[in-house]
Design an enzyme around this catalytic site. Structure first.
Site, mmCIF file in Angstrom:
data_model
loop_
_atom_site.group_PDB
_atom_site.id
_atom_site.type_symbol
_atom_site.label_atom_id
_atom_site.label_comp_id
_atom_site.label_asym_id
_atom_site.label_seq_id
_atom_site.Cartn_x
_atom_site.Cartn_y
_atom_site.Cartn_z
ATOM 1 N N LYS A 79 -30.703 -23.648 -45.633
ATOM 2 C CA LYS A 79 -31.266 -24.427 -46.381
ATOM 3 C C LYS A 79 -31.509 -23.798 -47.804
ATOM 4 C CE LYS A 79 -35.686 -27.251 -46.662
ATOM 5 N NZ LYS A 79 -36.762 -27.383 -45.883
ATOM 6 N N SER A 149 -37.424 -32.548 -45.413
ATOM 7 C CA SER A 149 -36.773 -31.854 -46.425
ATOM 8 C C SER A 149 -35.583 -30.955 -46.041
ATOM 9 C CB SER A 149 -37.712 -30.959 -47.318
ATOM 10 O OG SER A 149 -38.149 -29.826 -46.515
ATOM 11 N N SER A 173 -40.351 -31.149 -41.724
ATOM 12 C CA SER A 173 -39.224 -31.055 -42.526
ATOM 13 C C SER A 173 -37.761 -30.618 -41.929
ATOM 14 C CB SER A 173 -39.287 -30.207 -43.709
ATOM 15 O OG SER A 173 -40.132 -30.630 -44.752
#
Length: 463
Positions: A79, A149, A173
């Site tokens: 990420k 996210s 997330s």
């Protein structure tokens, strides 16, 4: 089966048996990215040449001495909040445009030591402050949200663009995009995986964890990344996960919530999750009705902690370059400036009470089973959900609602696929346990997965 379709466990076994080389596996995944990335938008940056060099190094090492871990030579995505030396860490934001990490985060360092091959950085909702990741499309239906996210990480795994990925979870997330894209996502116990070198959203709620195709895959990644780091004061010691025990679930108590988790939930989601819970009973588990304590305060506590902590982190850049933030994130950051110290302290006190109450709840059960999110992937242009009781709820509020308790209390939470709705979209079930019960949720998740069909399936929209 092509190499990019393999789960981490399958790929690791093939590499160990010299039936598959790290170079062959990495090229297969890079080729897959080339085919699907235009539709999915999972990556901020693909570092293909560096990945090829790392795969060649891994191939030489494996040929000489065998793999030093199950991750040796396995391609993965990080990420875009997680620093990897020499790679961008932009948090998918113009505020960080051009930023390149000068050193590895603890997680990247550990994965590198294990021999994993970094493919690139995956998209996040800007600074992880959202639950949709608008830059990325759902792997099962590109007209729908990826979830966030860690949307890029989930979509990369679901679409064959990474064998595994790592994300962060502050209010769901990891689990939200994992559930919406039909993959496994694990939010470990708070502090189990260090956050040093990871851009923060909310320090007291942030967790780092894996997104994978199977539960055993998640256990393998956790084993290589867990453990304290002196740069993270919240870090804690843990025993390696390794191979998760197989077998039935006799003697294990599974809590089934009678409040909160099945309220304002799509009927197809509820049906699939209750059917999965019934499967746990067939495997020998005892089902126990439980009351979720302090349920009415959960969302207020989540926002009461997250909003001011996020604003404090961004205080300097919010004043210096406010126009570089996307409007939705800027509004939330500015709202945090209106939160009083007294309100923040009230949220902290309520969190302590909630943790104590959840500890008492887990005295009577080993695992709590519930929906991960109350609905499947929303349309990209959908902003609100109209529930049957007349309630209108923002899509992001809907997605965070069932995930937030595990962040507030710091308990481990695993999501795994348990079916599809009538539109063919994945449905996830969430398993939670007391702190440091990570092995327990993984054991239960693996038992369900092995008793069910379709584990590790690549999303058909990306096929």
């Amino acid at each position: 089966m092509q190499p990019f379709e393999m789960s981490l466990t399958e790929a690791a076994q093939a590499v160990r048996a010299r039936q598959l080389s790290p170079v062959e596996l990495t090229e297969s995944v890079l080729n897959r990215i080339g085919v699907v990335e235009g539709r999915l938008g999972a990556y901020v940056a693909v570092t293909a040449e560096a990945a090829r060099e790392a795969a060649e190094t891994a191939e030489r090492e494996v040929a000489k001495s065998g793999p030093r871990s199950p991750l040796h030579g396995i391609p993965m995505g990080l990420k875009d909040l997680i620093d990897a030396e020499g790679a961008p860490t932009t948090a998918s934001s113009n505020v960080r445009a051009g930023h390149v990490a000068e050193r590895d985060s603890a997680v990247a360092e550990r994965l590198g030591s294990a021999g994993a091959v970094l493919l690139g950085k995956t998209h996040t909702h800007e600074f992880a402050y959202g639950l949709t990741t608008p830059q990325t499309n759902n792997a099962w239906d590109h007209t729908r949200v990826a979830g966030g996210s860690s949307g890029g990480s989930a979509v990369a795994v679901a679409g064959g663009g990474a064998t595994f990925a790592v994300g962060t979870d502050t209010g769901g997330s990891i689990r939200v995009p994992a559930a919406l894209n039909g993959v496994v996502g694990l939010k470990p116990t708070y502090g189990l995986v260090p956050r040093s070198g990871v851009t923060s959203l909310s320090w007291s709620l942030d967790h780092v964890g894996p997104l994978t195709r199977t539960v055993q895959d998640a256990a393998l990644v956790l084993s290589e990344t867990a453990g304290p780091d002196p740069r993270d004061p919240a870090g804690v010691h843990s025993a390696p996960m390794g191979e998760i025990p197989r077998g039935d679930l006799r003697g294990l108590r599974v809590g089934v919530p009678r409040n909160y988790y099945f309220e304002r939930v799509d009927p197809e989601v509820e049906e699939a999750v209750r059917r999965a819970i019934g499967r746990l009973a067939e495997l020998g588990a005892q089902l126990v009705d439980v009351e979720i304590p302090m349920a009415r305060y959960i969302q207020a506590v989540q926002w009461g902690l997250m909003v001011p902590e996020a604003t404090a982190y961004h205080e300097g850049s919010l004043r210096a370059v406010p126009d570089l933030y996307t409007p939705d994130v800027r509004i939330l950051l500015e709202a945090g400036e209106l939160t009083s110290a007294a309100d923040y302290l009230r949220a902290q006190r309520a969190r302590t009470m909630m943790r104590d109450a959840w500890t008492c709840m887990f005295d009577g059960i080993d695992v709590l089973a519930a929906p991960t999110v109350p609905m499947t992937a929303a349309r990209a242009d959908q902003y609100a959900v109209h529930w049957a009781d007349g309630t209108v709820e923002a899509v992001s509020d809907s997605y965070v609602r069932l995930c937030a308790p595990a962040n507030i209390t710091g308990v481990p939470a695993l999501t795994l696929p348990v079916g599809h709705d009538s539109a063919g979209l994945p449905i996830g079930m969430q398993l939670m346990a007391r702190p440091f019960g990570d092995a327990t949720v993984l054991r239960v998740g693996r038992a369900y997965e092995e008793a069910s069909a379709g584990a590790g399936r690549i999303a058909p929209i990306a096929a």
